[in-house]
Write an enzyme that holds these catalytic residues in place. Structure first.
Site, mmCIF file in Angstrom:
data_model
loop_
_atom_site.group_PDB
_atom_site.id
_atom_site.type_symbol
_atom_site.label_atom_id
_atom_site.label_comp_id
_atom_site.label_asym_id
_atom_site.label_seq_id
_atom_site.Cartn_x
_atom_site.Cartn_y
_atom_site.Cartn_z
ATOM 1 N N ASP A 173 7.437 -0.630 -4.187
ATOM 2 C CA ASP A 173 7.401 0.802 -4.513
ATOM 3 C C ASP A 173 8.506 1.239 -5.459
ATOM 4 O OD1 ASP A 173 9.638 0.836 -2.874
ATOM 5 O OD2 ASP A 173 8.681 1.972 -1.253
ATOM 6 N N ASP A 216 6.579 -6.177 5.697
ATOM 7 C CA ASP A 216 5.924 -5.752 4.459
ATOM 8 C C ASP A 216 6.668 -6.451 3.326
ATOM 9 O OD1 ASP A 216 4.048 -4.373 2.995
ATOM 10 O OD2 ASP A 216 4.986 -2.406 3.210
#
Length: 235
Positions: free
Chosen positions: A31, A141
């Protein structure tokens, strides 16, 4: 803080079993945001995780606001994964462990031995550099450029964004060619060593952080010496 046999025993006893050996689930993301373990006060560590500016240059101001909130701090390109040999890779991950808080895992390292998909039998040693409100129990993640921005998008303010779906990211190695140069190797890793595995399962255990990981984040937990050095599999 120097570790002793008594201290190591106390530290191990204080950690839930899930932090030592358990089954886990994986997803992937990139991100571009400042790692959540990059803030002060995230557990017993020597320093927070490094962030970088929009040009991937390391920032030494740990109070710098995240690029996902309009600030100058973003993810560092060298927080991407890389292969050590055919059976072992190093990398980084946002983490959520059952029964624990972020302060318990920030900058800790874990050996993930994959049990499904094309990477079954391979191992990835990751350092936990962040967390996420959408993560499940014993969930890692994996930081993979092009893995999808997920909940937050710092890539658009940093360099105009990345191709691919918000969740899951790109679908071919060729798409990595359009990435900023520092992110290309980590993106290509997904289709090379990782064989484009789609959220494989794994078993995991905490291990002592390899120096190569700490060199990229600058962060080490005070209890790190109480855990065994990971024995790398042969190629």
């Amino acid at each position: 803080m120097r570790s002793t046999p008594v201290l190591r025993a106390l530290l191990a006893a204080a950690l839930p079993l899930g932090a030592l050996a358990a089954n886990g689930q994986s997803t992937r993301y990139w991100d571009c945001c400042k790692p959540s373990c990059g803030w002060r006060g995230k557990g017993p560590v020597n320093q927070p995780v490094y962030s970088c500016d929009a040009n991937f240059q390391r920032i030494h101001d740990f109070d710098a606001v995240s690029g996902c909130e309009g600030g100058p701090a973003f993810s560092c390109a060298d927080h991407s994964p890389w292969a050590i040999n055919d059976n072992l890779s190093y990398g980084f991950a946002a983490t959520a462990l059952s029964g624990q808080t972020e302060e318990s895992w920030c900058c800790a390292c874990y050996a993930l031995t994959f049990t499904s998909g094309p990477v079954a039998g391979k191992t990835m040693v990751v350092q936990s550099t962040s967390t996420g409100g959408d993560l499940g129990s014993n969930h890692f993640d994996l930081n993979i450029p092009g893995g999808g921005v997920g909940l937050f998008d710092g890539c658009t303010p940093q360099f105009g964004g990345l191709p691919g779906a918000r969740y899951g990211g790109i679908s071919s190695r060729q798409e990595c060619d359009s990435f900023p140069e520092p992110l290309k190797p980590g993106c290509q890793w997904r289709f090379d060593w990782f064989q484009n595995a789609d959220n494989p399962s794994f078993t995991f255990e905490r291990v002592q952080c390899p120096e190569e990981l700490v060199a990229r984040t600058g962060c080490r937990r005070h209890d790190d010496g109480g855990f065994a050095v990971f024995k790398a599999p042969s190629a």
